[in-house]
Design an enzyme around this catalytic site. Structure first.
Site, PDB file in Angstrom:
ATOM      1  N   ASP A  87     -23.854 -48.562 -70.182  1.00  0.00           N
ATOM      2  CA  ASP A  87     -24.175 -47.242 -70.726  1.00  0.00           C
ATOM      3  C   ASP A  87     -25.676 -47.060 -70.935  1.00  0.00           C
ATOM      4  O   ASP A  87     -26.139 -45.953 -71.217  1.00  0.00           O
ATOM      5  CB  ASP A  87     -23.447 -47.035 -72.062  1.00  0.00           C
ATOM      6  CG  ASP A  87     -21.944 -46.904 -71.870  1.00  0.00           C
ATOM      7  OD1 ASP A  87     -21.504 -46.674 -70.727  1.00  0.00           O
ATOM      8  OD2 ASP A  87     -21.198 -47.031 -72.863  1.00  0.00           O
ATOM      9  N   GLN A 145     -12.270 -50.393 -70.906  1.00  0.00           N
ATOM     10  CA  GLN A 145     -11.213 -49.402 -71.130  1.00  0.00           C
ATOM     11  C   GLN A 145      -9.912 -49.854 -70.487  1.00  0.00           C
ATOM     12  O   GLN A 145      -8.834 -49.721 -71.077  1.00  0.00           O
ATOM     13  CB  GLN A 145     -11.663 -48.042 -70.595  1.00  0.00           C
ATOM     14  CG  GLN A 145     -12.839 -47.485 -71.400  1.00  0.00           C
ATOM     15  CD  GLN A 145     -13.443 -46.239 -70.805  1.00  0.00           C
ATOM     16  OE1 GLN A 145     -13.103 -45.839 -69.699  1.00  0.00           O
ATOM     17  NE2 GLN A 145     -14.352 -45.608 -71.535  1.00  0.00           N
TER      18      GLN A 145
HETATM   19  C1  S3P Z   1     -16.119 -48.158 -73.281  1.00  0.00           C
HETATM   20  C2  S3P Z   1     -16.196 -48.887 -72.131  1.00  0.00           C
HETATM   21  C3  S3P Z   1     -17.185 -48.667 -71.076  1.00  0.00           C
HETATM   22  C4  S3P Z   1     -18.253 -47.653 -71.471  1.00  0.00           C
HETATM   23  C5  S3P Z   1     -17.739 -46.523 -72.288  1.00  0.00           C
HETATM   24  C6  S3P Z   1     -17.013 -47.011 -73.532  1.00  0.00           C
HETATM   25  C7  S3P Z   1     -15.126 -48.543 -74.292  1.00  0.00           C
HETATM   26  O1  S3P Z   1     -16.517 -48.273 -69.927  1.00  0.00           O
HETATM   27  O2  S3P Z   1     -18.939 -47.167 -70.320  1.00  0.00           O
HETATM   28  O3  S3P Z   1     -18.806 -45.679 -72.693  1.00  0.00           O
HETATM   29  O4  S3P Z   1     -15.260 -48.115 -75.459  1.00  0.00           O
HETATM   30  O5  S3P Z   1     -14.206 -49.298 -73.950  1.00  0.00           O
HETATM   31  P1  S3P Z   1     -15.737 -49.334 -68.984  1.00  0.00           P
HETATM   32  O6  S3P Z   1     -14.297 -49.099 -69.123  1.00  0.00           O
HETATM   33  O7  S3P Z   1     -16.282 -49.052 -67.628  1.00  0.00           O
HETATM   34  O8  S3P Z   1     -16.084 -50.727 -69.474  1.00  0.00           O
END
Ligand code: S3P
Length: 442
Positions: free
Chosen positions: A321, A175
């Site tokens: 996840d 993210q």
């Molecule tokens: C996601 C990244 C993950 C994940 C989330 C979705 C994304 O989080 O846990 O459910 O779509 O970029 P991180 O930012 O910790 O990687």
């Protein structure tokens, strides 16, 4: 979809899982397709989109900024993108529900807009840390305010003409990486992001698939500002994270044999397969193909005996996840399983380490919580119980798998929270195992 009046779900261990399933579209990829389609010039078509609350919240936010996102049925979406300069200042606060991905990725886009916006969400999202995106976006020039010095939503964003940065992220977070890459599309010059280990790379793959230049050198990515994004057509693979619940259920429930069709097997997402293999599981992967730049395959799994293992380091972001359902597999394995380097689980939809510790104990699991993980002692059987989802979709679905494998009935509170990522979860479960999931109304 589940009625909101359903207070608890009863799950009964009624036997092996047999047959085959196709999974809903990948949540991460659906978000990114909606975002990039909204910023593209012209009409983008998405097939196999996930129609969950989180993805709808992304579409709704762009709707409030003047973009038309039509649901065409059969999981197709049509987006009339307005180009990189075409978003309108939202007249109202953007309520992003439970979706952390929406808030963090959108922050990257809004940091570059010549207008003011306010982002909020439900009580779970309002408790999630946002400094991880606010800090780098501020150093690109945006003004971002929020509670606790800008760390917690609501976030107020005053966008600007951004300058490129070289950002070295302290966490492996897709993210964070994606927020900066999206902001980088609007910035003057070349933006770079480096992460400590590889997180899911759907943003990078989608940039490549739709013709946005992006360069990777090890863990360092480079993007430059672009003038336009051409509209595109994209098919979304099945969500590996949704498949994971059925995969583990079929592994731990004796006599099961299940085929999961059209599942995304992007290696940045399939750490669970590696972890299960290290526990002795054999999972057949067949019909490998590439869809929209993403690897996809069918997975075939039979029930098998598992033994304890250790999951640490770079494997963790690849199964982030899936740790709730992995913990259920560990609880039914022979010997102990150790999870380390997973402190990020404390800042997910809820504190998932605390939730797993508390809820798996109710099934009789011996578990020791550590600051960055847990040690789970496997046992031959679990005892059905009353347990709580904590309002977290992945905790709810992991507990359902535990309930299917336990002795006696289990009830799970607030089962409708699965709607964030897998609204059909309970009906799919009931189709493959009729009578396994019974809604208990208020
Ligand atoms: C996601 C990244 C993950 C994940 C989330 C979705 C994304 O989080 O846990 O459910 O779509 O970029 P991180 O930012 O910790 O990687």
């Amino acid at each position: 979809m589940l009625k909101n009046s359903v207070e608890r779900m009863r799950v009964d261990p009624i036997g092996p899982l047999k047959g085959e399933l196709t999974l809903p579209g990948d949540k991460s990829i659906t978000h990114r397709a909606i975002i990039l389609g909204s910023l593209a010039d012209g009409v983008t078509e998405i097939t196999g989109a996930l129609r969950s609350h989180d993805c709808r919240d992304t579409a709704k936010a762009f709707g409030t900024m003047g973009i038309t996102v039509e649901e065409l049925g059969n999981d197709r979406l049509r987006i009339r993108g307005c180009g990189l300069g075409g978003l309108k200042e939202p007249e109202e606060v953007l309520d992003l529900g439970n979706s952390g991905t929406t808030m963090r990725l959108l922050a990257g886009v809004l940091a570059a807009q010549p207008f003011f916006s306010v982002l909020t969400g439900d009580r779970y999202l309002r408790a999630r840390p946002m400094a991880r995106v606010a800090m780098p976006l501020r150093s690109m020039g945006a003004t971002i305010l929020g509670r606790d010095g800008g760390n917690f939503p609501p976030l107020a964003i005053k966008g600007t003409h951004l300058r490129a940065i070289d950002y070295v992220s302290p966490i492996a977070s897709a993210q964070v990486k994606s927020a900066i890459l999206l902001a980088g599309l609007f910035a003057e010059g070349e933006t770079t992001v480096t992460e400590p280990s590889l997180s899911r790379d759907h943003t990078e793959r989608m940039f490549e698939a739709i013709g946005i230049p992006i360069h990777r050198n090890g863990l360092r990515l480079r993007v430059s500002g672009v003038k336009t994004i051409p509209a595109f057509q994209i098919a979304i693979p099945g969500d590996f994270s949704a498949a994971a619940f059925f995969l583990v259920a079929a592994l731990v429930i004796p006599g099961s044999e299940l085929t999961l069709r059209g599942v995304g097997i992007n290696p940045t997402r399939t750490g669970l397969l590696d972890a299960l293999q290290s526990m002795g599981a054999v999972i057949e992967v067949s019909r490998r193909r590439i869809i929209s730049g993403e690897p996809v395959a069918d997975l075939h799994v039979r029930s098998q005996a598992l033994h304890g293992t250790e999951v640490v380091g770079a494997l963790i972001p690849r199964m982030l996840d899936e740790i709730p359902v992995f913990a259920v597999a560990a609880a039914l394995a022979t010997g102990a399983t150790t999870i380390r380097d997973a402190a990020e689980l404390r800042v997910k939809e809820v504190n998932r380490l605390a939730a797993l510790d508390q809820e798996l104990r109710r099934f009789g699991v011996q578990i020791e919580q550590r600051h960055d993980g847990m040690v789970i002692q496997g046992s031959a059987s679990l005892s059905g119980c009353h347990c709580n989802s904590w309002g977290d979709h992945r905790i709810a679905m992991a507990l359902a798998v535990a309930g299917l494998a336990a002795r006696g009935s289990t009830t799970i509170s607030d089962p409708s929270c699965v709607g964030s990522s897998f609204p059909d979860f309970w009906t799919r479960l009931d189709t493959i195992l009729p009578g396994a999931a019974v809604p208990l109304e208020v």
